[in-house]
Each structure stands twice: as structure tokens, then as C-alpha cells.
Design a protein around this motif. Sequence first.
Motif, mmCIF file in Angstrom:
data_model
loop_
_atom_site.group_PDB
_atom_site.id
_atom_site.type_symbol
_atom_site.label_atom_id
_atom_site.label_comp_id
_atom_site.label_asym_id
_atom_site.label_seq_id
_atom_site.Cartn_x
_atom_site.Cartn_y
_atom_site.Cartn_z
ATOM 1 N N CYS A 42 39.035 -2.230 56.763
ATOM 2 C CA CYS A 42 39.758 -1.146 57.447
ATOM 3 C C CYS A 42 39.256 -0.993 58.881
ATOM 4 C CB CYS A 42 39.556 0.162 56.692
ATOM 5 S SG CYS A 42 40.332 1.592 57.475
ATOM 6 N N MET A 43 40.194 -0.963 59.836
ATOM 7 C CA MET A 43 39.824 -0.812 61.243
ATOM 8 C C MET A 43 40.021 0.624 61.728
ATOM 9 S SD MET A 43 42.840 -2.785 63.227
ATOM 10 C CE MET A 43 44.380 -1.982 63.598
ATOM 11 N N THR A 44 40.254 1.553 60.792
ATOM 12 C CA THR A 44 40.380 2.976 61.082
ATOM 13 C C THR A 44 41.495 3.261 62.088
ATOM 14 O OG1 THR A 44 37.975 3.008 60.769
ATOM 15 C CG2 THR A 44 38.989 5.053 61.432
ATOM 16 N N CYS A 45 42.671 2.687 61.860
ATOM 17 C CA CYS A 45 43.818 2.931 62.745
ATOM 18 C C CYS A 45 44.581 4.189 62.333
ATOM 19 C CB CYS A 45 44.756 1.715 62.754
ATOM 20 S SG CYS A 45 45.618 1.425 61.194
ATOM 21 N N TYR A 46 44.357 4.670 61.111
ATOM 22 C CA TYR A 46 44.968 5.880 60.568
ATOM 23 C C TYR A 46 46.460 5.752 60.280
ATOM 24 C CZ TYR A 46 40.599 8.004 62.049
ATOM 25 O OH TYR A 46 39.275 8.279 62.237
ATOM 26 N N PHE A 47 47.052 4.572 60.417
ATOM 27 C CA PHE A 47 48.485 4.424 60.123
ATOM 28 C C PHE A 47 48.788 4.868 58.702
ATOM 29 C CE2 PHE A 47 49.203 0.756 63.348
ATOM 30 C CZ PHE A 47 49.312 1.678 64.373
ATOM 31 N N CYS A 48 48.002 4.407 57.735
ATOM 32 C CA CYS A 48 48.264 4.741 56.337
ATOM 33 C C CYS A 48 48.200 6.247 56.100
ATOM 34 C CB CYS A 48 47.295 4.004 55.416
ATOM 35 S SG CYS A 48 45.551 4.366 55.709
ATOM 36 N N GLU A 49 47.168 6.878 56.619
ATOM 37 C CA GLU A 49 46.997 8.315 56.421
ATOM 38 C C GLU A 49 48.114 9.109 57.081
ATOM 39 O OE1 GLU A 49 43.051 10.639 56.619
ATOM 40 O OE2 GLU A 49 44.027 11.057 58.530
ATOM 41 N N ARG A 50 48.474 8.728 58.280
ATOM 42 C CA ARG A 50 49.479 9.474 59.036
ATOM 43 C C ARG A 50 50.893 9.249 58.517
ATOM 44 N NH1 ARG A 50 47.637 7.561 64.756
ATOM 45 N NH2 ARG A 50 49.417 8.740 65.510
ATOM 46 N N LEU A 51 51.144 8.117 57.890
ATOM 47 C CA LEU A 51 52.484 7.821 57.396
ATOM 48 C C LEU A 51 52.682 8.189 55.925
ATOM 49 C CD1 LEU A 51 53.074 4.359 59.121
ATOM 50 C CD2 LEU A 51 54.087 6.558 59.728
ATOM 51 N N CYS A 52 51.622 8.465 55.210
ATOM 52 C CA CYS A 52 51.737 8.799 53.784
ATOM 53 C C CYS A 52 52.522 10.100 53.614
ATOM 54 C CB CYS A 52 50.359 8.941 53.144
ATOM 55 S SG CYS A 52 50.433 9.373 51.397
ATOM 56 N N PRO A 53 53.655 10.047 52.906
ATOM 57 C CA PRO A 53 54.489 11.243 52.771
ATOM 58 C C PRO A 53 53.886 12.342 51.904
ATOM 59 C CG PRO A 53 55.372 9.476 51.427
ATOM 60 C CD PRO A 53 54.249 8.891 52.244
ATOM 61 N N THR A 54 52.895 12.012 51.092
ATOM 62 C CA THR A 54 52.305 13.017 50.207
ATOM 63 C C THR A 54 50.885 13.416 50.604
ATOM 64 O OG1 THR A 54 51.445 11.342 48.676
ATOM 65 C CG2 THR A 54 53.677 12.189 48.248
ATOM 66 N N GLY A 55 50.338 12.800 51.647
ATOM 67 C CA GLY A 55 48.978 13.131 52.076
ATOM 68 C C GLY A 55 47.920 12.650 51.099
ATOM 69 N N ALA A 56 48.194 11.548 50.407
ATOM 70 C CA ALA A 56 47.275 11.053 49.382
ATOM 71 C C ALA A 56 46.108 10.256 49.951
ATOM 72 C CB ALA A 56 48.041 10.180 48.388
ATOM 73 N N ILE A 57 46.214 9.829 51.205
ATOM 74 C CA ILE A 57 45.194 8.945 51.774
ATOM 75 C C ILE A 57 44.273 9.710 52.718
ATOM 76 C CG2 ILE A 57 44.809 6.883 53.174
ATOM 77 C CD1 ILE A 57 47.488 5.865 52.120
ATOM 78 N N PHE A 58 42.981 9.428 52.581
ATOM 79 C CA PHE A 58 41.983 10.063 53.435
ATOM 80 C C PHE A 58 41.163 8.971 54.111
ATOM 81 C CE2 PHE A 58 37.828 12.207 54.082
ATOM 82 C CZ PHE A 58 38.274 13.186 54.949
ATOM 83 N N VAL A 59 41.220 8.944 55.433
ATOM 84 C CA VAL A 59 40.468 7.976 56.224
ATOM 85 C C VAL A 59 39.276 8.701 56.834
ATOM 86 C CG1 VAL A 59 40.585 6.380 58.192
ATOM 87 C CG2 VAL A 59 42.544 6.637 56.681
ATOM 88 N N HIS A 60 38.210 7.984 57.101
ATOM 89 C CA HIS A 60 36.962 8.477 57.679
ATOM 90 C C HIS A 60 37.030 9.950 58.096
ATOM 91 C CE1 HIS A 60 33.456 8.685 60.305
ATOM 92 N NE2 HIS A 60 33.030 7.600 59.685
ATOM 93 N N PRO A 61 36.125 10.771 57.618
ATOM 94 C CA PRO A 61 36.201 12.213 57.878
ATOM 95 C C PRO A 61 35.928 12.632 59.318
ATOM 96 C CG PRO A 61 34.169 11.673 56.737
ATOM 97 C CD PRO A 61 34.993 10.417 56.788
ATOM 98 N N PHE A 62 35.346 11.778 60.131
ATOM 99 C CA PHE A 62 35.019 12.147 61.501
ATOM 100 C C PHE A 62 36.073 11.632 62.459
ATOM 101 C CE2 PHE A 62 31.012 11.583 59.177
ATOM 102 C CZ PHE A 62 30.625 12.902 59.144
ATOM 103 N N LYS A 63 37.165 12.388 62.582
ATOM 104 C CA LYS A 63 38.240 11.964 63.460
ATOM 105 C C LYS A 63 38.721 13.149 64.289
ATOM 106 C CE LYS A 63 41.918 12.666 60.151
ATOM 107 N NZ LYS A 63 41.552 12.679 58.774
ATOM 108 N N GLU A 64 39.374 12.835 65.361
ATOM 109 C CA GLU A 64 39.923 13.865 66.226
ATOM 110 C C GLU A 64 41.399 14.039 65.910
ATOM 111 O OE1 GLU A 64 39.164 12.750 70.259
ATOM 112 O OE2 GLU A 64 37.075 12.316 69.854
#
Length: 73
Positions: A42-64
Motif C-alpha cells: 500500500c502506497m497510502t494514496c487513500y483511493f480505496c478509503e475515499r471511494l468506498c461507498p460504505t466507509g468500510a476501509i480505514f487507511v493509516h490513522p495519521f492523515k490530513e
Amino acid sequence: MISSIDQEKCVGCGICARSCPLDTIRIDKEKKKAYIAYGDDCMTCYFCERLCPTGAIFVHPFKELLPAVFPVK
């Protein structure tokens, strides 16, 4: 790095797997749920988290706060 996928929230739509540029996420064909296949890639691009329609994905907790993936004009 991708931290987790909430199996209760995941609907198996596959948007996360299709949006991941490094094939980090896969869909389990039997369970019809997303899972982390190659978490270390994972390169921490957040695409998966931001596009998930149900909010099921959580990427690294330290983000802006991030802008939308596809900004509206």
C-alpha cells in the motif's frame, strides 16, 4: 498503509480493488467481501478509503483532511 477493512460494512462492490493502483486489495469470490491481499504494498494514496461507498476501509490513522478524488468544478 491500509489498516483494516470492516467486514460488516463491506458490500463486496469491488470499487476498492479496482481503484487500487498496486493491487493491495482483492475481493474474496466466495464471501463477496474485500480483503487486504498485499498490505505492505500500500502506497497510502487513500483511493480505496475515499471511494468506498460504505466507509468500510480505514487507511493509516495519521492523515490530513484530503480534497475529493475527483474535484467538482
